[in-house]
Structures are given as C-alpha cells and as structure tokens.
Design a protein around this motif. Structure first.
Motif, PDB file in Angstrom:
ATOM      1  N   ALA A 204       6.869 -92.623   8.591  1.00  0.00           N
ATOM      2  CA  ALA A 204       6.381 -93.712   9.446  1.00  0.00           C
ATOM      3  C   ALA A 204       4.947 -93.442   9.906  1.00  0.00           C
ATOM      4  CB  ALA A 204       7.295 -93.878  10.662  1.00  0.00           C
ATOM      5  N   MET A 205       4.618 -92.182  10.128  1.00  0.00           N
ATOM      6  CA  MET A 205       3.258 -91.827  10.537  1.00  0.00           C
ATOM      7  C   MET A 205       2.277 -92.038   9.388  1.00  0.00           C
ATOM      8  SD  MET A 205       4.312 -88.460  12.747  1.00  0.00           S
ATOM      9  CE  MET A 205       2.679 -87.896  13.246  1.00  0.00           C
ATOM     10  N   TYR A 206       2.693 -91.693   8.166  1.00  0.00           N
ATOM     11  CA  TYR A 206       1.848 -91.981   6.997  1.00  0.00           C
ATOM     12  C   TYR A 206       1.578 -93.476   6.890  1.00  0.00           C
ATOM     13  CZ  TYR A 206       1.903 -87.326   4.841  1.00  0.00           C
ATOM     14  OH  TYR A 206       1.690 -86.002   4.551  1.00  0.00           O
ATOM     15  N   GLN A 207       2.612 -94.256   7.093  1.00  0.00           N
ATOM     16  CA  GLN A 207       2.453 -95.713   7.004  1.00  0.00           C
ATOM     17  C   GLN A 207       1.495 -96.210   8.080  1.00  0.00           C
ATOM     18  OE1 GLN A 207       6.143 -97.884   6.964  1.00  0.00           O
ATOM     19  NE2 GLN A 207       5.147 -99.881   7.064  1.00  0.00           N
ATOM     20  N   ALA A 208       1.620 -95.693   9.280  1.00  0.00           N
ATOM     21  CA  ALA A 208       0.748 -96.116  10.377  1.00  0.00           C
ATOM     22  C   ALA A 208      -0.708 -95.721  10.108  1.00  0.00           C
ATOM     23  CB  ALA A 208       1.224 -95.506  11.692  1.00  0.00           C
ATOM     24  N   MET A 209      -0.932 -94.531   9.555  1.00  0.00           N
ATOM     25  CA  MET A 209      -2.300 -94.114   9.236  1.00  0.00           C
ATOM     26  C   MET A 209      -2.888 -94.970   8.122  1.00  0.00           C
ATOM     27  SD  MET A 209      -2.365 -89.929   9.600  1.00  0.00           S
ATOM     28  CE  MET A 209      -1.103 -89.640   8.363  1.00  0.00           C
ATOM     29  N   THR A 210      -2.056 -95.311   7.143  1.00  0.00           N
ATOM     30  CA  THR A 210      -2.513 -96.191   6.065  1.00  0.00           C
ATOM     31  C   THR A 210      -2.913 -97.543   6.618  1.00  0.00           C
ATOM     32  OG1 THR A 210      -1.116 -95.086   4.430  1.00  0.00           O
ATOM     33  CG2 THR A 210      -1.863 -97.317   3.906  1.00  0.00           C
ATOM     34  N   GLU A 211      -2.084 -98.108   7.484  1.00  0.00           N
ATOM     35  CA  GLU A 211      -2.387 -99.411   8.077  1.00  0.00           C
ATOM     36  C   GLU A 211      -3.698 -99.358   8.857  1.00  0.00           C
ATOM     37  OE1 GLU A 211       1.108-100.228  10.345  1.00  0.00           O
ATOM     38  OE2 GLU A 211       2.292-100.840   8.591  1.00  0.00           O
ATOM     39  N   ALA A 212      -3.939 -98.253   9.547  1.00  0.00           N
ATOM     40  CA  ALA A 212      -5.192 -98.112  10.295  1.00  0.00           C
ATOM     41  C   ALA A 212      -6.388 -98.075   9.348  1.00  0.00           C
ATOM     42  CB  ALA A 212      -5.147 -96.844  11.153  1.00  0.00           C
ATOM     43  N   LEU A 213      -6.278 -97.341   8.251  1.00  0.00           N
ATOM     44  CA  LEU A 213      -7.387 -97.250   7.302  1.00  0.00           C
ATOM     45  C   LEU A 213      -7.639 -98.575   6.596  1.00  0.00           C
ATOM     46  CD1 LEU A 213      -6.719 -93.736   5.717  1.00  0.00           C
ATOM     47  CD2 LEU A 213      -8.421 -94.345   7.451  1.00  0.00           C
ATOM     48  N   VAL A 214      -6.585 -99.313   6.318  1.00  0.00           N
ATOM     49  CA  VAL A 214      -6.747-100.649   5.726  1.00  0.00           C
ATOM     50  C   VAL A 214      -7.460-101.576   6.715  1.00  0.00           C
ATOM     51  CG1 VAL A 214      -5.514-102.703   4.917  1.00  0.00           C
ATOM     52  CG2 VAL A 214      -4.799-100.439   4.144  1.00  0.00           C
ATOM     53  N   ASP A 215      -7.088-101.469   7.976  1.00  0.00           N
ATOM     54  CA  ASP A 215      -7.751-102.245   9.025  1.00  0.00           C
ATOM     55  C   ASP A 215      -9.229-101.882   9.113  1.00  0.00           C
ATOM     56  OD1 ASP A 215      -8.180-103.905  11.241  1.00  0.00           O
ATOM     57  OD2 ASP A 215      -7.490-102.383  12.669  1.00  0.00           O
ATOM     58  N   LEU A 216      -9.528-100.597   9.023  1.00  0.00           N
ATOM     59  CA  LEU A 216     -10.926-100.126   9.009  1.00  0.00           C
ATOM     60  C   LEU A 216     -11.699-100.782   7.881  1.00  0.00           C
ATOM     61  CD1 LEU A 216     -13.208 -98.027   9.789  1.00  0.00           C
ATOM     62  CD2 LEU A 216     -12.135 -96.526   8.097  1.00  0.00           C
TER      63      LEU A 216
END
Length: 246
Positions: free
Chosen positions: A29-41
């Motif tokens: 879940a943390m990997y997914q959250a970090m991915t979502e943040a980078l996509v947002d970036l």
C-alpha cells in the motif's frame, strides 16, 4: 495516520515515509501511495521537484517482507514493479533526504534520485544475497557503472553495511550532513531546482538519464525474473522464515 505523507510547498512535493514503529518498512500500500504521489508530481504544472525522506532516525529498513510475500507474482501489475517503472520514467527531479537505516530498496531507490543528501547516522546495506535473493531496482546495472564492477559485486553480493562517508567516497550521494539538517538541505536544493526554468531542468535530466532508460527497464525485468525464482526457492524460504522467527 497515513504511512506515506505528502505535502506541497514552493513548487516542491515532499513524500515522507511515516511508519517508524516498523522502521519505515515498505508495504504494498505504501508503494502504491508513493507511485500515486510521483504521478501527481509529473502531471502538476505547479510542482517542479520532489523530496523523498523518512525521519531523522530511519529512512527505510526495506520491504515489509511479510506483506511483500503476500503480493503475488512480480508482474507489471505488482505495486513494487509499478513504483520502479515510475521511478525510471520520472522526468522531474527527485531529491532524497536520508538518515538512519537505508536497507535494500532504501538504498537502490536512491540510485534513481537526482540528488541525494545523507545524514551522518545513515547506514546503507544491500543484503540481497544474505536473504537468498538477487539485486533489484536496476541496481545490477546502475551500481557497476557508478563504482566499478568489483566494488559493485562487494556491495551487492557480500552485502556488508556501509556509512555515509563511504557512500560519498563512492559518489553515491552528494553530501553528508547532520541528521537534523538533512531534510532542510534537501528541501532547499529542491526549491532551488523549482525556481529554475522547468523545461530546461527536465531537458537536462532527460539528456543525463534518458539514454539508459530502455536498457534500465530491460535490466529491471531480468532482475525481477531472477528475484521471483529465488524468492520461491527453498533456500530463500528458509532464510526468510528464520528472519521472521528472530
């Protein structure tokens, strides 16, 4: 409280690993959250750089092995694999502020960052062979290019710990600083980048890293194949089971 905190200020996104009771071990879940943040970036016109950090005591102890083992096959749909592909494809600068343990992926993800600042209490380690596994995140390609083949073999296969001074000597980080200052210094650098012409920064990053992207993705695919095979081996299963007993 969320285990991945995301904040935005002055054109900079800050991604904080926030699971200190578990030494910031990374769950799916943390990997997914970090991915979502980078996509947002990547998608945001108002964000021009990101900082990834943990706490002054710990960056990350690596994968949450119990959760990782429940994640299924290491296909392109696996949260960890998606995160790695996102790191490779990132066009905006990513700066790391590291302190305390930076184990496994906690070291290999830094090889995809554009600037890395490490505290004087940082402990790096790539213990893949000790777990009956192999290098991941493209480290089998990146590390020999940075430090030479024999030193890369030492770090990736013997898997001994090394400190921030050694990481600086090997050109794996930009600067060694006090733990209380590492995030401040990394953030100032990120804000400096955010104030530069964004297309110029992206073009410069592209010229530095794009020529390796295709090969790096191929290396990651090869690593994943070996990694999954080894993860299913009796030798690795016994080592990991012993780890959980401890």
């Amino acid at each position: 409280m969320s285990e991945i905190l995301v904040s935005k200020s002055n054109g900079v996104m800050t991604i904080t690993i926030n699971r200190l009771a578990q030494k910031n071990a990374l769950s799916l879940a943390m990997y997914q959250a970090m991915t979502e943040a980078l996509v947002d970036l990547e998608r945001s016109d108002d964000l021009h750089a990101a900082v990834i950090t943990g706490s002054a005591e710990c960056f990350t102890a690596g994968n949450d092995l119990n959760d990782f083992l429940k994640g299924g096959a290491l296909t392109e749909a696996h949260p960890t694999v998606i995160f790695l592909r996102t790191l490779v494809g990132l066009t905006k600068p990513l700066i790391a502020a590291v302190a305390g343990p930076a184990i496994g992926i906690g070291t290999t993800m830094l090889m995809h960052c554009d600037l890395v600042y490490a505290a004087n209490n940082t402990v790096f380690q790539l213990p893949f062979s000790k777990l009956g596994l192999c290098p991941e995140a493209g480290s089998s390609h990146i590390l020999p290019a940075q430090v030479g083949r024999v030193k890369a073999f030492e770090l990736l296969v013997l898997g001994d710990k090394f400190d921030a001074d050694e990481a600086l000597r090997l050109n794996l980080i930009n600067q060694v600083v006090d733990a209380e200052e590492v995030l401040t210094i990394a953030t100032k650098r990120a804000e400096q980048l955010a104030q530069l012409p964004s297309q110029s920064v992206k073009a410069s990053k592209g010229l530095i890293v794009d020529s390796n992207k295709t090969q790096l993705n191929e290396v990651i695919s090869a690593e994943l194949k070996y990694f999954e095979h080894l993860l299913g081996s009796e030798e690795s299963k016994q080592i990991i089971a012993s780890f959980f007993k401890k």
